[in-house]
Design a protein around this motif. Sequence first.
Motif, mmCIF file in Angstrom:
data_model
loop_
_atom_site.group_PDB
_atom_site.id
_atom_site.type_symbol
_atom_site.label_atom_id
_atom_site.label_comp_id
_atom_site.label_asym_id
_atom_site.label_seq_id
_atom_site.Cartn_x
_atom_site.Cartn_y
_atom_site.Cartn_z
ATOM 1 N N GLN A 12 0.839 -1.191 0.000
ATOM 2 C CA GLN A 12 0.000 0.000 0.000
ATOM 3 C C GLN A 12 0.877 1.246 0.000
ATOM 4 O OE1 GLN A 12 -0.950 -1.017 4.573
ATOM 5 N NE2 GLN A 12 -2.299 0.454 3.677
ATOM 6 N N TRP A 13 0.301 2.345 -0.448
ATOM 7 C CA TRP A 13 1.044 3.590 -0.454
ATOM 8 C C TRP A 13 0.352 4.625 0.397
ATOM 9 C CZ3 TRP A 13 0.432 4.649 -6.391
ATOM 10 C CH2 TRP A 13 -0.867 5.044 -6.682
ATOM 11 N N VAL A 14 1.038 5.742 0.601
ATOM 12 C CA VAL A 14 0.464 6.865 1.337
ATOM 13 C C VAL A 14 0.362 8.050 0.383
ATOM 14 C CG1 VAL A 14 1.359 6.100 3.563
ATOM 15 C CG2 VAL A 14 2.716 7.689 2.180
ATOM 16 N N THR A 15 -0.454 9.025 0.761
ATOM 17 C CA THR A 15 -0.545 10.247 -0.034
ATOM 18 C C THR A 15 0.567 11.200 0.393
ATOM 19 O OG1 THR A 15 -1.965 11.417 1.520
ATOM 20 C CG2 THR A 15 -3.067 10.016 -0.133
ATOM 21 N N PRO A 16 0.876 12.198 -0.426
ATOM 22 C CA PRO A 16 1.925 13.150 -0.069
ATOM 23 C C PRO A 16 1.611 13.943 1.195
ATOM 24 C CG PRO A 16 1.333 13.375 -2.378
ATOM 25 C CD PRO A 16 0.348 12.431 -1.762
ATOM 26 N N GLU A 17 0.330 14.038 1.560
ATOM 27 C CA GLU A 17 -0.075 14.816 2.738
ATOM 28 C C GLU A 17 -0.011 14.007 4.035
ATOM 29 O OE1 GLU A 17 -2.082 14.560 -0.109
ATOM 30 O OE2 GLU A 17 -1.200 16.395 -0.910
ATOM 31 N N THR A 18 0.296 12.729 3.950
ATOM 32 C CA THR A 18 0.366 11.873 5.134
ATOM 33 C C THR A 18 1.495 12.343 6.051
ATOM 34 O OG1 THR A 18 -0.423 10.006 3.819
ATOM 35 C CG2 THR A 18 0.631 9.490 5.924
ATOM 36 N N SER A 19 1.208 12.417 7.337
ATOM 37 C CA SER A 19 2.242 12.859 8.281
ATOM 38 C C SER A 19 3.342 11.809 8.366
ATOM 39 C CB SER A 19 1.644 13.088 9.673
ATOM 40 O OG SER A 19 1.399 11.853 10.299
ATOM 41 N N ILE A 20 4.561 12.264 8.652
ATOM 42 C CA ILE A 20 5.661 11.309 8.751
ATOM 43 C C ILE A 20 5.501 10.414 9.974
ATOM 44 C CG2 ILE A 20 7.256 12.703 7.393
ATOM 45 C CD1 ILE A 20 8.689 13.325 10.101
ATOM 46 N N ALA A 21 4.749 10.855 10.978
ATOM 47 C CA ALA A 21 4.485 10.003 12.133
ATOM 48 C C ALA A 21 3.690 8.766 11.706
ATOM 49 C CB ALA A 21 3.733 10.775 13.210
ATOM 50 N N ILE A 22 2.729 8.957 10.830
ATOM 51 C CA ILE A 22 1.941 7.826 10.321
ATOM 52 C C ILE A 22 2.813 6.913 9.471
ATOM 53 C CG2 ILE A 22 0.059 7.190 8.751
ATOM 54 C CD1 ILE A 22 -1.471 9.637 9.872
ATOM 55 N N VAL A 23 3.668 7.503 8.649
ATOM 56 C CA VAL A 23 4.575 6.713 7.814
ATOM 57 C C VAL A 23 5.496 5.874 8.700
ATOM 58 C CG1 VAL A 23 6.461 6.812 6.136
ATOM 59 C CG2 VAL A 23 4.498 8.346 5.883
ATOM 60 N N ALA A 24 6.080 6.484 9.711
ATOM 61 C CA ALA A 24 6.981 5.760 10.616
ATOM 62 C C ALA A 24 6.229 4.652 11.349
ATOM 63 C CB ALA A 24 7.619 6.729 11.599
ATOM 64 N N SER A 25 4.998 4.920 11.743
ATOM 65 C CA SER A 25 4.185 3.919 12.422
ATOM 66 C C SER A 25 3.902 2.728 11.497
ATOM 67 C CB SER A 25 2.878 4.555 12.885
ATOM 68 O OG SER A 25 2.068 3.613 13.518
ATOM 69 N N MET A 26 3.621 3.007 10.230
ATOM 70 C CA MET A 26 3.411 1.932 9.253
ATOM 71 C C MET A 26 4.662 1.074 9.134
ATOM 72 S SD MET A 26 1.468 3.804 6.060
ATOM 73 C CE MET A 26 1.677 2.395 4.983
ATOM 74 N N MET A 27 5.812 1.741 9.050
ATOM 75 C CA MET A 27 7.071 1.006 8.916
ATOM 76 C C MET A 27 7.285 0.081 10.112
ATOM 77 S SD MET A 27 9.738 3.799 7.430
ATOM 78 C CE MET A 27 9.704 4.335 5.728
ATOM 79 N N LYS A 28 7.020 0.594 11.288
ATOM 80 C CA LYS A 28 7.207 -0.205 12.500
ATOM 81 C C LYS A 28 6.228 -1.377 12.542
ATOM 82 C CE LYS A 28 7.228 0.024 17.519
ATOM 83 N NZ LYS A 28 7.060 0.874 18.695
ATOM 84 N N LYS A 29 4.953 -1.082 12.315
ATOM 85 C CA LYS A 29 3.915 -2.106 12.406
ATOM 86 C C LYS A 29 4.116 -3.216 11.373
ATOM 87 C CE LYS A 29 -1.096 -2.659 12.339
ATOM 88 N NZ LYS A 29 -2.375 -1.997 12.127
ATOM 89 N N GLN A 30 4.513 -2.830 10.146
ATOM 90 C CA GLN A 30 4.656 -3.808 9.067
ATOM 91 C C GLN A 30 6.085 -4.343 8.930
ATOM 92 O OE1 GLN A 30 2.883 -2.319 5.408
ATOM 93 N NE2 GLN A 30 1.340 -1.213 6.582
ATOM 94 N N ASP A 31 7.005 -3.818 9.764
ATOM 95 C CA ASP A 31 8.414 -4.219 9.721
ATOM 96 C C ASP A 31 8.986 -4.061 8.312
ATOM 97 O OD1 ASP A 31 10.859 -5.085 10.723
ATOM 98 O OD2 ASP A 31 10.397 -7.206 10.353
ATOM 99 N N ILE A 32 8.831 -2.838 7.776
ATOM 100 C CA ILE A 32 9.320 -2.525 6.434
ATOM 101 C C ILE A 32 10.212 -1.285 6.490
ATOM 102 C CG2 ILE A 32 7.409 -3.605 5.198
ATOM 103 C CD1 ILE A 32 6.100 -0.845 4.961
ATOM 104 N N GLY A 33 11.020 -1.096 5.473
ATOM 105 C CA GLY A 33 11.942 0.029 5.450
ATOM 106 C C GLY A 33 11.626 1.077 4.412
#
Length: 138
Positions: A12-33
């Motif tokens: 899945q992707w995020v929109t350009p307006e997505t906060s970096i906190a949400i992006v970092a949370s996705m990375m942590k939850k999904q164990d992705i880089g």
Amino acid sequence: MKTENAMHKGTQWVTPETSIAIVASMMKKQDIGAVPVGENDRLIGMITDRDLALRALADGHDTSRLTARDVMTKGVIYCKTEESLEDAVHLMEEKKIRRMPVIDKDKRMVGMLSLSDVSHHAGRELTGELVHAVASPH
């Protein structure tokens, strides 16, 4: 082997307006880089854990105000589902990237191909070439 047989499906992707906190949370939850960034049904960038560290944190920005657009790497390098895994790996070597989106014939992102995927689906020689390329100093 085709890239579609080695990739992680269902990215899945995020929109350009997505906060970096949400992006970092996705990375942590999904164990992705890395997380792709899309707008108007098109990939426009990628955010890696390194992007977050160097473009958001290291420069002392107010991270509560930063969005995906602020820290993403523009110009997405991608491969296609019908490409051979070997061709995709050579592109990753050339561009010195560890992960890239996989696009189908309808130009839709259908997965991600990572160094880990390559190590599980390619021979030692091809995997070794990729590791050497992406681990080399810039």
